[in-house]
Design a protein around this motif. Structure first.
Motif, PDB file in Angstrom:
ATOM      1  N   VAL A 461       0.870  -1.267   0.009  1.00 56.34           N
ATOM      2  CA  VAL A 461       0.129   0.099   0.020  1.00 56.34           C
ATOM      3  C   VAL A 461       0.788   1.186   0.027  1.00 56.34           C
ATOM      4  O   VAL A 461       1.678   1.747   0.815  1.00 56.34           O
ATOM      5  N   ASP A 462       0.630   1.947  -0.835  1.00 57.24           N
ATOM      6  CA  ASP A 462       1.466   3.392  -1.032  1.00 57.24           C
ATOM      7  C   ASP A 462       0.753   4.467  -0.391  1.00 57.24           C
ATOM      8  O   ASP A 462      -0.037   5.045  -0.751  1.00 57.24           O
ATOM      9  N   THR A 463       1.030   4.534   0.979  1.00 60.36           N
ATOM     10  CA  THR A 463       0.179   5.555   1.755  1.00 60.36           C
ATOM     11  C   THR A 463       0.533   6.974   1.584  1.00 60.36           C
ATOM     12  O   THR A 463      -0.026   8.027   1.892  1.00 60.36           O
ATOM     13  N   GLN A 464       1.780   7.145   0.671  1.00 62.54           N
ATOM     14  CA  GLN A 464       2.146   8.556   0.320  1.00 62.54           C
ATOM     15  C   GLN A 464       1.464   9.119  -0.818  1.00 62.54           C
ATOM     16  O   GLN A 464       0.982  10.344  -1.076  1.00 62.54           O
ATOM     17  N   PHE A 465       1.194   8.516  -2.007  1.00 61.27           N
ATOM     18  CA  PHE A 465       0.715   8.849  -3.255  1.00 61.27           C
ATOM     19  C   PHE A 465      -0.347   7.829  -3.784  1.00 61.27           C
ATOM     20  O   PHE A 465      -0.833   8.201  -4.967  1.00 61.27           O
ATOM     21  N   GLY A 466      -0.689   6.720  -3.077  1.00 61.11           N
ATOM     22  CA  GLY A 466      -1.566   5.787  -3.604  1.00 61.11           C
ATOM     23  C   GLY A 466      -1.361   5.046  -5.010  1.00 61.11           C
ATOM     24  O   GLY A 466      -2.046   4.705  -5.673  1.00 61.11           O
ATOM     25  N   LYS A 467       0.064   4.727  -5.203  1.00 60.57           N
ATOM     26  CA  LYS A 467       0.229   4.079  -6.411  1.00 60.57           C
ATOM     27  C   LYS A 467      -0.283   2.657  -6.294  1.00 60.57           C
ATOM     28  O   LYS A 467      -0.005   1.793  -5.471  1.00 60.57           O
ATOM     29  N   GLY A 468      -1.055   2.412  -7.410  1.00 57.20           N
ATOM     30  CA  GLY A 468      -1.826   0.904  -7.445  1.00 57.20           C
ATOM     31  C   GLY A 468      -3.152   0.971  -6.677  1.00 57.20           C
ATOM     32  O   GLY A 468      -3.854  -0.048  -6.900  1.00 57.20           O
ATOM     33  N   ASP A 469      -3.517   2.086  -6.334  1.00 53.88           N
ATOM     34  CA  ASP A 469      -4.760   2.053  -5.782  1.00 53.88           C
ATOM     35  C   ASP A 469      -6.019   2.119  -6.905  1.00 53.88           C
ATOM     36  O   ASP A 469      -7.176   1.563  -6.649  1.00 53.88           O
ATOM     37  N   SER A 470      -5.559   2.774  -7.871  1.00 65.74           N
ATOM     38  CA  SER A 470      -6.856   2.766  -8.859  1.00 65.74           C
ATOM     39  C   SER A 470      -6.691   1.724  -9.968  1.00 65.74           C
ATOM     40  O   SER A 470      -5.629   1.210 -10.125  1.00 65.74           O
ATOM     41  N   LEU A 471      -7.790   1.326 -10.458  1.00 69.73           N
ATOM     42  CA  LEU A 471      -8.100   0.166 -11.484  1.00 69.73           C
ATOM     43  C   LEU A 471      -7.166   0.746 -12.778  1.00 69.73           C
ATOM     44  O   LEU A 471      -6.484  -0.233 -13.469  1.00 69.73           O
ATOM     45  N   PHE A 472      -7.190   2.143 -12.797  1.00 71.92           N
ATOM     46  CA  PHE A 472      -6.103   2.364 -14.223  1.00 71.92           C
ATOM     47  C   PHE A 472      -4.693   2.288 -13.751  1.00 71.92           C
ATOM     48  O   PHE A 472      -4.118   1.733 -14.734  1.00 71.92           O
ATOM     49  N   ASP A 473      -4.344   2.548 -12.503  1.00 74.73           N
ATOM     50  CA  ASP A 473      -3.103   2.075 -12.270  1.00 74.73           C
ATOM     51  C   ASP A 473      -2.711   0.810 -12.448  1.00 74.73           C
ATOM     52  O   ASP A 473      -1.555   0.458 -12.974  1.00 74.73           O
ATOM     53  N   ARG A 474      -3.466  -0.182 -12.087  1.00 69.09           N
ATOM     54  CA  ARG A 474      -3.055  -1.678 -11.947  1.00 69.09           C
ATOM     55  C   ARG A 474      -3.135  -2.043 -13.711  1.00 69.09           C
ATOM     56  O   ARG A 474      -2.690  -3.120 -13.729  1.00 69.09           O
ATOM     57  N   TYR A 475      -3.672  -1.362 -14.460  1.00 70.96           N
ATOM     58  CA  TYR A 475      -3.735  -1.932 -15.756  1.00 70.96           C
ATOM     59  C   TYR A 475      -2.672  -2.094 -16.508  1.00 70.96           C
ATOM     60  O   TYR A 475      -2.525  -3.443 -17.242  1.00 70.96           O
ATOM     61  N   TYR A 476      -1.512  -1.557 -16.211  1.00 69.88           N
ATOM     62  CA  TYR A 476      -0.185  -1.671 -16.707  1.00 69.88           C
ATOM     63  C   TYR A 476       0.799  -2.411 -15.711  1.00 69.88           C
ATOM     64  O   TYR A 476       2.041  -2.376 -15.951  1.00 69.88           O
ATOM     65  N   GLY A 477       0.343  -2.556 -14.347  1.00 70.69           N
ATOM     66  CA  GLY A 477       1.176  -3.263 -13.457  1.00 70.69           C
ATOM     67  C   GLY A 477       1.597  -4.714 -13.821  1.00 70.69           C
ATOM     68  O   GLY A 477       0.766  -5.169 -14.885  1.00 70.69           O
ATOM     69  N   ASP A 478       2.355  -5.131 -13.002  1.00 67.99           N
ATOM     70  CA  ASP A 478       2.887  -6.711 -13.423  1.00 67.99           C
ATOM     71  C   ASP A 478       1.805  -7.603 -12.563  1.00 67.99           C
ATOM     72  O   ASP A 478       1.809  -7.602 -11.450  1.00 67.99           O
ATOM     73  N   SER A 479       1.011  -8.401 -13.382  1.00 65.66           N
ATOM     74  CA  SER A 479       0.019  -9.177 -12.870  1.00 65.66           C
ATOM     75  C   SER A 479       0.650 -10.338 -11.928  1.00 65.66           C
ATOM     76  O   SER A 479       0.044 -10.875 -11.279  1.00 65.66           O
ATOM     77  N   ASN A 480       1.846 -10.526 -11.974  1.00 67.59           N
ATOM     78  CA  ASN A 480       2.555 -11.518 -11.209  1.00 67.59           C
ATOM     79  C   ASN A 480       3.046 -10.762  -9.859  1.00 67.59           C
ATOM     80  O   ASN A 480       3.687 -11.627  -9.013  1.00 67.59           O
ATOM     81  N   CYS A 481       3.055  -9.626  -9.535  1.00 70.27           N
ATOM     82  CA  CYS A 481       3.465  -8.898  -8.659  1.00 70.27           C
ATOM     83  C   CYS A 481       2.278  -8.763  -7.657  1.00 70.27           C
ATOM     84  O   CYS A 481       1.106  -8.143  -7.889  1.00 70.27           O
ATOM     85  N   ARG A 482       2.476  -9.323  -6.332  1.00 66.65           N
ATOM     86  CA  ARG A 482       1.311  -9.243  -5.303  1.00 66.65           C
ATOM     87  C   ARG A 482       1.757  -8.785  -3.974  1.00 66.65           C
ATOM     88  O   ARG A 482       2.725  -9.238  -3.744  1.00 66.65           O
ATOM     89  N   PRO A 483       0.848  -8.226  -3.220  1.00 68.84           N
ATOM     90  CA  PRO A 483      -0.812  -7.818  -3.541  1.00 68.84           C
ATOM     91  C   PRO A 483      -1.049  -6.577  -4.384  1.00 68.84           C
ATOM     92  O   PRO A 483      -1.851  -6.515  -5.063  1.00 68.84           O
ATOM     93  N   ASN A 484       0.047  -5.887  -4.767  1.00 64.57           N
ATOM     94  CA  ASN A 484      -0.204  -4.691  -5.486  1.00 64.57           C
ATOM     95  C   ASN A 484       0.648  -4.684  -6.804  1.00 64.57           C
ATOM     96  O   ASN A 484       2.065  -5.008  -6.666  1.00 64.57           O
TER      97      ASN A 484
END
Length: 584
Positions: A461-484
């Motif tokens: 959890v990025d408590t500073q800026f919220g990286k990965g909080d939005s569905l759009f953020d996660r669209y190009y994230g690495d699907s193998n990296c969990r939980p975010n």
């Protein structure tokens, strides 16, 4: 104001002249022709396609007719609510309503009459899907792939795609394929191999060119529209810049076009449509209108958009709006390329951070790309230590992911970095402190930022800026990296840095227009005979970017609208037959 009263000798006479050759301009030309008007398109470059040709080619069309078949739903009410929440104070009800009504009509017309096809992308979210009326997909449509051989000799005059949109700078991929590969979804390796093998096995085409026969993204869209123009025998003049507009009695009646070194007076009996881009390649206009510092070489657009249409409109008394804003995108320099590359997806991957000159994070790295540029300038105003910023990543990131100028290290190791690039284009050091020294960033600040980021990455959890909080953020994230899928520690040396410039895909500011794409004066009066679309007009979307395709979608839709409005007009009379006036 250019308000020519004396007789003019017309060297050529058409009903409509379209300036520019991007998707918006081509759509306008096709629709005007199909409404029974004679059409000329003029393009100042030696290649056609404009900025569209190097783009992703997507169009953002709410309520398109494919949504229901994909299992989704949409409504005008939801689209309005989302645009009101996103566009904010720049929301223009009449123009927005025209867009929502005619966007799906434009898509249907091109499919039926020009065989230009789009498919809705089920999983490509709006850029702010959590806002009222936002959607997790469906509204963005990408062009169908296209066989370049259908263009014949015209293929050589099609502006080449950006290397950043191609596998290894050569192999074309669609938006859906790019997402599968970059997010490392199941089957991504097989898909990459299949595309590569198909490219290499096309022996006859390889003897002709290294460019892929299979066109995708913006190249596919432009090629399909160009074939439709060829079928209709719509004239296209290349290397034919517009020098100025001609007017009579306050109405635009034609333009001066330079062709083969000679100025030609070209009559536009019904009107002129300006679809010739913004002003991102013009340094004086950038310095006049955009936040400082600003440089033309930071742009990701081709170096052809120098504000010609905007200046021509201003000379006719037009009003402008949004001149201080751009379709912002962080960009990086690649030696030998005519323009910089935009970082669309790299920022969303784990194990990287964006920092200013003090080594401090200042933004959610995975945010929509315009937000990155606004954040850079806001941080510059606050600290004086941004523009440029720096993308910092570790050896694991380097191994797994593309990084703007290079392929993943597993494919292109450091030993294959081009000579002269190391510590010039991409910086490397064994420690964060040493890396900070090379790029002129505070070592203490960078160390503290990485330490804090790694602690958040461990929690997901990025408590500073919220990286990965939005569905759009996660669209190009690495699907193998969990939980975010967007968070992973920056911990394994060597460490790397890329300089990030405050670039853009184009400027937002331009001629103010109404719901029919007619250019307006400061008092709201219409300049008869003059229309503007795309980045020559002030952006429909205001200062923001609602979703993928929010530039080309309005450009094409208002090109369609402008052509329909022109077809309903009475030709602008000039005064006598010798001076070129004629009845429709």
């Amino acid at each position: 104001m250019n308000n020519n009263q004396q007789a003019v000798h017309w060297d050529a006479v058409y009903d409509v002249v379209v300036v520019g050759s991007g998707a918006g301009a081509m759509t306008a030309a096709l629709r005007a022709h199909d409404q029974g008007l004679s059409v000329l398109m003029v393009e100042k470059a030696a290649e056609y396609g404009g900025t569209t040709a190097i783009s992703g080619g997507g169009i953002w069309i709410p309520c398109n007719d494919q949504i229901e078949g994909l299992g989704g739903n949409d409504s005008r009410e939801e689209a309005r609510a989302y645009l009101r929440a996103t566009v904010g104070e720049d929301y223009d009800p009449a123009r927005i309503e025209a867009y929502l009504e005619h966007g799906p009509r434009m898509v249907g017309y091109l499919a039926a009459q020009a065989q230009t096809y789009f498919r809705a992308v089920k999983r490509y979210p709006d850029y702010y899907p959590e806002r009222e009326g936002g959607k997790p997909g469906y509204r963005t449509m990408e062009p169908a792939s296209f066989d370049a051989a259908r263009l014949g000799d015209e293929f050589q005059r099609l502006r080449a795609p950006s290397p950043a949109t191609l596998i290894a700078g050569r192999i074309a991929m669609t938006q859906v394929e790019a997402h599968t590969i970059l997010a490392k979804e199941p089957g991504w390796l097989w898909l990459t191999a299949r595309l590569g093998l198909k490219y290499m096995a096309d022996f006859a085409w390889r003897r002709r060119t290294r460019r892929d026969r299979r066109l995708t993204l913006g190249n596919a869209l432009v090629a399909s529209l160009r074939v439709a123009m060829q079928t209709r025998q719509i004239e296209l003049w290349l290397q034919a810049p517009m020098r100025n507009l001609l007017s009579h009695g306050g109405k635009v009646t034609g333009l001066v076009v330079e062709r083969q070194g000679q100025p030609l007076n070209v009559r536009a009996a019904f009107g002129v449509i300006l679809g010739c881009g913004g002003f991102e390649a013009d340094q004086p206009m950038r310095e006049q209108y955009l936040p400082s510092p600003t440089r033309a070489e930071w742009t990701a657009a081709p170096p052809i958009n120098t504000g010609d249409g905007i200046r021509a409109g201003l000379a006719q008394g037009a009003d402008v709006a949004l001149m201080g804003h751009v379709w912002g995108a962080p960009t990086v320099r690649v030696p030998g390329e005519e323009k910089q590359r935009a970082l669309f997806v790299e920022r969303a991957f784990p194990r990287c951070i964006l920092v200013n000159g003090r080594g401090e994070r200042f933004v959610n790295e995975a945010a929509p790309y315009p937000d990155i540029i606004y954040a850079m300038y806001a941080d510059q105003a606050r600290t004086g230590a941004n523009v440029p910023a720096w993308l910092i990543f570790d050896a694991e990131y380097r191994k797994r992911y593309p990084c703007g100028v290079l392929l993943p290290g597993s494919v292109q190791p450091d030993s294959k970095i081009p000579e002269g690039w190391l510590d010039n284009v991409i910086y490397r050091a064994d420690s964060l402190a040493a890396l900070a020294g090379k790029i002129g960033v505070s070592a203490a600040g960078l160390g503290q930022s990485v330490q804090r980021f790694n602690q958040m990455a461990a929690q997901g959890v990025d408590t500073q800026f919220g990286k990965g909080d939005s569905l759009f953020d996660r669209y190009y994230g690495d699907s193998n990296c969990r939980p975010n899928p967007c968070l992973g520690p920056v911990e394994r040396g060597p460490f790397y840095a890329l300089r990030i410039d405050a670039g853009e895909l184009g400027t937002k500011g331009g001629l103010r227009t109404d719901a029919d794409a007619r250019v307006l004066r400061a008092d709201g009066a219409v300049i008869e005979g003059l229309y503007a679309i795309g980045n020559t007009s002030a952006a429909l979307m205001g200062k923001t970017y609602p979703g993928p395709g929010s530039t080309i979608g309005p450009a094409m839709t208002f090109g369609f609208i402008a052509a329909d409005h022109l077809a309903r007009r009475v030709p602008i009379e000039w005064g006598s037959a010798e001076e070129g006036a004629y009845a429709r």
